[in-house]
Design an enzyme around this catalytic site. Structure first.
Site, PDB file in Angstrom:
ATOM      1  N   THR A   1       0.839  -1.210   0.000  1.00  5.74           N
ATOM      2  CA  THR A   1       0.000   0.000   0.000  1.00  5.74           C
ATOM      3  C   THR A   1       0.869   1.253   0.000  1.00  5.74           C
ATOM      4  O   THR A   1       0.547   2.244  -0.666  1.00  5.74           O
ATOM      5  CB  THR A   1      -0.900  -0.004   1.267  1.00  5.74           C
ATOM      6  OG1 THR A   1      -1.622  -1.219   1.271  1.00  5.74           O
ATOM      7  CG2 THR A   1      -1.856   1.161   1.281  1.00  5.74           C
TER       8      THR A   1
ATOM      9  N   HIS B   1       1.927   1.897  -3.423  1.00  2.65           N
ATOM     10  CA  HIS B   1       0.845   2.517  -4.218  1.00  2.65           C
ATOM     11  C   HIS B   1       0.804   4.028  -3.945  1.00  2.65           C
ATOM     12  O   HIS B   1       0.618   4.821  -4.862  1.00  2.65           O
ATOM     13  CB  HIS B   1      -0.521   1.919  -3.864  1.00  2.65           C
ATOM     14  CG  HIS B   1      -0.686   0.505  -4.309  1.00  2.65           C
ATOM     15  ND1 HIS B   1      -0.577   0.126  -5.624  1.00  2.65           N
ATOM     16  CD2 HIS B   1      -0.956  -0.626  -3.622  1.00  2.65           C
ATOM     17  CE1 HIS B   1      -0.770  -1.187  -5.721  1.00  2.65           C
ATOM     18  NE2 HIS B   1      -0.984  -1.665  -4.516  1.00  2.65           N
TER      19      HIS B   1
ATOM     20  N   CYS C   1     -20.877   1.488  15.751  1.00  5.26           N
ATOM     21  CA  CYS C   1     -21.782   0.852  14.778  1.00  5.26           C
ATOM     22  C   CYS C   1     -22.205  -0.520  15.303  1.00  5.26           C
ATOM     23  O   CYS C   1     -21.682  -1.016  16.299  1.00  5.26           O
ATOM     24  CB  CYS C   1     -21.097   0.729  13.411  1.00  5.26           C
ATOM     25  SG  CYS C   1     -19.754  -0.483  13.387  1.00  5.26           S
TER      26      CYS C   1
ATOM     27  N   ILE D   1       2.861 -11.713   2.497  1.00  2.00           N
ATOM     28  CA  ILE D   1       1.703 -12.275   3.204  1.00  2.00           C
ATOM     29  C   ILE D   1       1.493 -13.741   2.806  1.00  2.00           C
ATOM     30  O   ILE D   1       1.262 -14.600   3.661  1.00  2.00           O
ATOM     31  CB  ILE D   1       0.435 -11.421   2.985  1.00  2.00           C
ATOM     32  CG1 ILE D   1       0.708  -9.981   3.480  1.00  2.00           C
ATOM     33  CG2 ILE D   1      -0.763 -12.020   3.725  1.00  2.00           C
ATOM     34  CD1 ILE D   1      -0.452  -9.016   3.318  1.00  2.00           C
TER      35      ILE D   1
ATOM     36  N   ILE E   1     -11.607 -11.009   3.064  1.00  2.00           N
ATOM     37  CA  ILE E   1     -10.874 -10.745   4.319  1.00  2.00           C
ATOM     38  C   ILE E   1     -10.357  -9.322   4.283  1.00  2.00           C
ATOM     39  O   ILE E   1      -9.692  -8.917   3.322  1.00  2.00           O
ATOM     40  CB  ILE E   1      -9.651 -11.686   4.461  1.00  2.00           C
ATOM     41  CG1 ILE E   1     -10.069 -13.153   4.401  1.00  2.00           C
ATOM     42  CG2 ILE E   1      -8.858 -11.345   5.715  1.00  2.00           C
ATOM     43  CD1 ILE E   1     -10.460 -13.768   5.700  1.00  2.00           C
TER      44      ILE E   1
HETATM   45  P1  NAD Z   1       2.575  -8.495  -3.005  1.00  2.00           P
HETATM   46  O1  NAD Z   1       2.039  -7.623  -4.071  1.00  2.00           O
HETATM   47  O2  NAD Z   1       3.934  -8.250  -2.449  1.00  2.00           O
HETATM   48  O3  NAD Z   1       2.522 -10.024  -3.493  1.00  2.00           O
HETATM   49  C1  NAD Z   1       1.719 -10.494  -4.516  1.00  2.00           C
HETATM   50  C2  NAD Z   1       2.468 -11.613  -5.224  1.00  2.00           C
HETATM   51  O4  NAD Z   1       1.626 -12.168  -6.223  1.00  2.00           O
HETATM   52  C3  NAD Z   1       3.746 -11.142  -5.915  1.00  2.00           C
HETATM   53  O5  NAD Z   1       4.865 -11.885  -5.439  1.00  2.00           O
HETATM   54  C4  NAD Z   1       3.457 -11.423  -7.386  1.00  2.00           C
HETATM   55  O6  NAD Z   1       4.620 -11.793  -8.117  1.00  2.00           O
HETATM   56  C5  NAD Z   1       2.453 -12.563  -7.281  1.00  2.00           C
HETATM   57  N1  NAD Z   1       1.691 -12.829  -8.504  1.00  2.00           N
HETATM   58  C6  NAD Z   1       1.467 -12.021  -9.571  1.00  2.00           C
HETATM   59  N2  NAD Z   1       0.739 -12.677 -10.495  1.00  2.00           N
HETATM   60  C7  NAD Z   1       0.487 -13.918  -9.994  1.00  2.00           C
HETATM   61  C8  NAD Z   1      -0.223 -15.052 -10.490  1.00  2.00           C
HETATM   62  N3  NAD Z   1      -0.856 -15.039 -11.684  1.00  2.00           N
HETATM   63  N4  NAD Z   1      -0.285 -16.163  -9.716  1.00  2.00           N
HETATM   64  C9  NAD Z   1       0.320 -16.195  -8.507  1.00  2.00           C
HETATM   65  N5  NAD Z   1       1.013 -15.142  -7.996  1.00  2.00           N
HETATM   66  C10 NAD Z   1       1.089 -14.023  -8.735  1.00  2.00           C
HETATM   67  O7  NAD Z   1       1.489  -8.478  -1.876  1.00  2.00           O
HETATM   68  P2  NAD Z   1       1.455  -8.781  -0.288  1.00  2.00           P
HETATM   69  O8  NAD Z   1       1.970  -7.614   0.458  1.00  2.00           O
HETATM   70  O9  NAD Z   1       1.995 -10.124   0.019  1.00  2.00           O
HETATM   71  O10 NAD Z   1      -0.135  -8.776  -0.176  1.00  2.00           O
HETATM   72  C11 NAD Z   1      -0.888  -9.750  -0.856  1.00  2.00           C
HETATM   73  C12 NAD Z   1      -2.171  -9.170  -1.434  1.00  2.00           C
HETATM   74  O11 NAD Z   1      -3.054  -8.822  -0.361  1.00  2.00           O
HETATM   75  C13 NAD Z   1      -2.003  -7.872  -2.239  1.00  2.00           C
HETATM   76  O12 NAD Z   1      -2.956  -7.912  -3.311  1.00  2.00           O
HETATM   77  C14 NAD Z   1      -2.385  -6.787  -1.256  1.00  2.00           C
HETATM   78  O13 NAD Z   1      -2.869  -5.630  -1.899  1.00  2.00           O
HETATM   79  C15 NAD Z   1      -3.482  -7.477  -0.480  1.00  2.00           C
HETATM   80  N6  NAD Z   1      -3.712  -7.009   0.891  1.00  2.00           N
HETATM   81  C16 NAD Z   1      -5.001  -7.056   1.336  1.00  2.00           C
HETATM   82  C17 NAD Z   1      -5.302  -6.715   2.624  1.00  2.00           C
HETATM   83  C18 NAD Z   1      -6.697  -6.823   3.120  1.00  2.00           C
HETATM   84  O14 NAD Z   1      -6.956  -6.406   4.246  1.00  2.00           O
HETATM   85  N7  NAD Z   1      -7.612  -7.395   2.334  1.00  2.00           N
HETATM   86  C19 NAD Z   1      -4.267  -6.324   3.497  1.00  2.00           C
HETATM   87  C20 NAD Z   1      -2.953  -6.301   3.027  1.00  2.00           C
HETATM   88  C21 NAD Z   1      -2.679  -6.669   1.721  1.00  2.00           C
HETATM   89 ZN    ZN Z   2     -17.807   0.697  13.787  1.00  2.00          ZN
END
Ligand code: NAD
Ligand code: ZN
Length: 340
Positions: free
Chosen positions: A40, A43, A96, A175, A286
């Site tokens: 993030t 970004h 809430c 993650i 999630i």
């Molecule tokens: P990251 O962007 O470092 O890791 C994503 C990985 O996916 C990269 O290593 C990339 O090479 C790989 N990837 C790309 N295309 C792929 C494919 N077709 N198949 C398999 N892997 C592929 O992200 P991170 O920090 O480990 O976070 C994981 C994800 O979770 C991100 O999308 C992030 O935005 C999201 N996120 C969500 C929350 C939430 O609360 N929902 C919180 C934190 C992060």
């Molecule tokens: Zn609340």
């Protein structure tokens, strides 16, 4: 104090001198020791569409941190100067329906530190006392600096019963790699991780994955025989944010399988709905971490021997944040830590 700030509505970040913030009622002032960089933050650095629509400069960014309580505001009862703490970066409304039901991770009025209010990439930050998490003395501050994303992995992995299940994780980012270690620790049979980046797949292997698959030149079913998998996976964790990865996951799920969706998929993502329906799959979105059950579980998982230390690949003084961000951008890294 020093702080890393998005000063203008454009790409880049600037190190600035800012006033040390003053804790309000029920807030603590935290002297930051270490922070970790999240996707993030990249970004925000790059100023993509999401960042343009979300961030209002000037803003001190960052939400993964560990620090020491430097001062307590009026009304603070549970913490004292010198306590080592991390904290939940989602500040919830506490009023809430979900907050009042003890489901703060489902609050619909959440504000994020380093997103909607000044964050942790600074020498000092204020935080509501209710968001503070005390770091157990047995836990290394390097690990505590990324409790936030470790919590994402724990929240996903503990969403479904793991014991003896075959798990497919798409995305070996920090993650995904941490999730692999957690799934093994809590009793999964096979943990398979896919990615397109071999550096990250090697990390997933180090973190305990039974098999890692570069999806660009290998097929998942080719591993079934070796892993003694007959019908596909019981649990899927989508941790790449890529549409193709979600489709791949759906293709290889066993009937009745369960999928956690953590990766932030594009809104235009299309999948074979017929497979979801005819296989009777369960999909769960999630967001964040459970407050504070996830924090409790990750603390005790680590105290019980969960080792996520191989995920730390780089450390820099905060002054070298430009280098740190270029490492994150390259993708050839796990967690990157800034020391304050
Ligand atoms: P990251 O962007 O470092 O890791 C994503 C990985 O996916 C990269 O290593 C990339 O090479 C790989 N990837 C790309 N295309 C792929 C494919 N077709 N198949 C398999 N892997 C592929 O992200 P991170 O920090 O480990 O976070 C994981 C994800 O979770 C991100 O999308 C992030 O935005 C999201 N996120 C969500 C929350 C939430 O609360 N929902 C919180 C934190 C992060
Ligand atoms: Zn609340």
């Amino acid at each position: 104090m020093k702080a890393i700030c998005k000063t203008n509505a454009e790409a880049g970040l600037t190190q600035i001198r800012a006033e040390v913030p003053v804790p309000s009622t029920n807030e603590v002032l935290i002297k930051i020791i270490k922070t970790a960089i999240c996707g993030t933050d990249l970004h925000i650095y790059q100023w993509d569409e999401w960042a343009k629509n979300t961030i209002k400069p000037p803003l001190v960014i960052g939400h993964e941190f560990v620090g020491e309580i430097a001062e307590t505001g009026e009304g603070v009862t549970h913490y004292k100067t010198g306590d080592i703490v991390s904290g939940e970066g989602h500040i919830t409304c506490n009023n809430c329906r979900n907050c009042r039901a003890g489901q703060r991770h489902l609050c619909n009025k959440t504000l994020g530190i380093g997103i909607h209010r000044n964050g942790a990439f600074a020498e000092y930050m204020t935080l509501p006392e209710g968001n503070v998490w005390p770091v157990h003395k047995e836990i290394d501050t390097n690990i505590a600096s990324f409790f936030d994303p470790l919590g994402n992995a724990v929240h996903c992995a503990l969403s479904f019963e793991m014991v003896a299940e075959d798990v497919l994780i798409t995305g070996a980012g920090p993650i995904g790699c941490m999730a692999a270690a957690i799934c093994k620790k809590v009793g999964a049979r096979n943990v398979v991780v896919t990615d397109i980046n071999n550096y990250r797949l090697d990390l997933a292997k180090k973190m305990g994955a039974d098999a890692v698959i570069n999806i660009q030149n290998e097929n998942i079913p080719d591993y079934y025989k070796k892993l003694r998998i007959t019908n596909g996976f019981d649990i899927g964790l989508e941790m790449s944010g890529q549409s193709e990865a979600l489709q791949e996951l759906i293709n290889h799920m066993y009937h009745g399988g369960k999928i956690s969706l953590l990766g932030i998929l594009p809104n235009k993502t299309t999948v074979s709905w017929d497979k979801i329906i005819f296989k009777g799959l369960h999909l769960k979105g999630i967001y964040g971490r459970k407050m504070f059950e996830t924090w409790y579980k990750m603390t005790q998982l680590i105290r019980g021997g969960l080792d996520v230390s191989p995920i730390i690949t780089h450390k820099f003084p905060a002054d070298d944040f430009e280098t740190a961000f270029s490492v994150i951008k390259s993708g050839n890294c796990g967690k990157v830590i800034l020391e304050w």
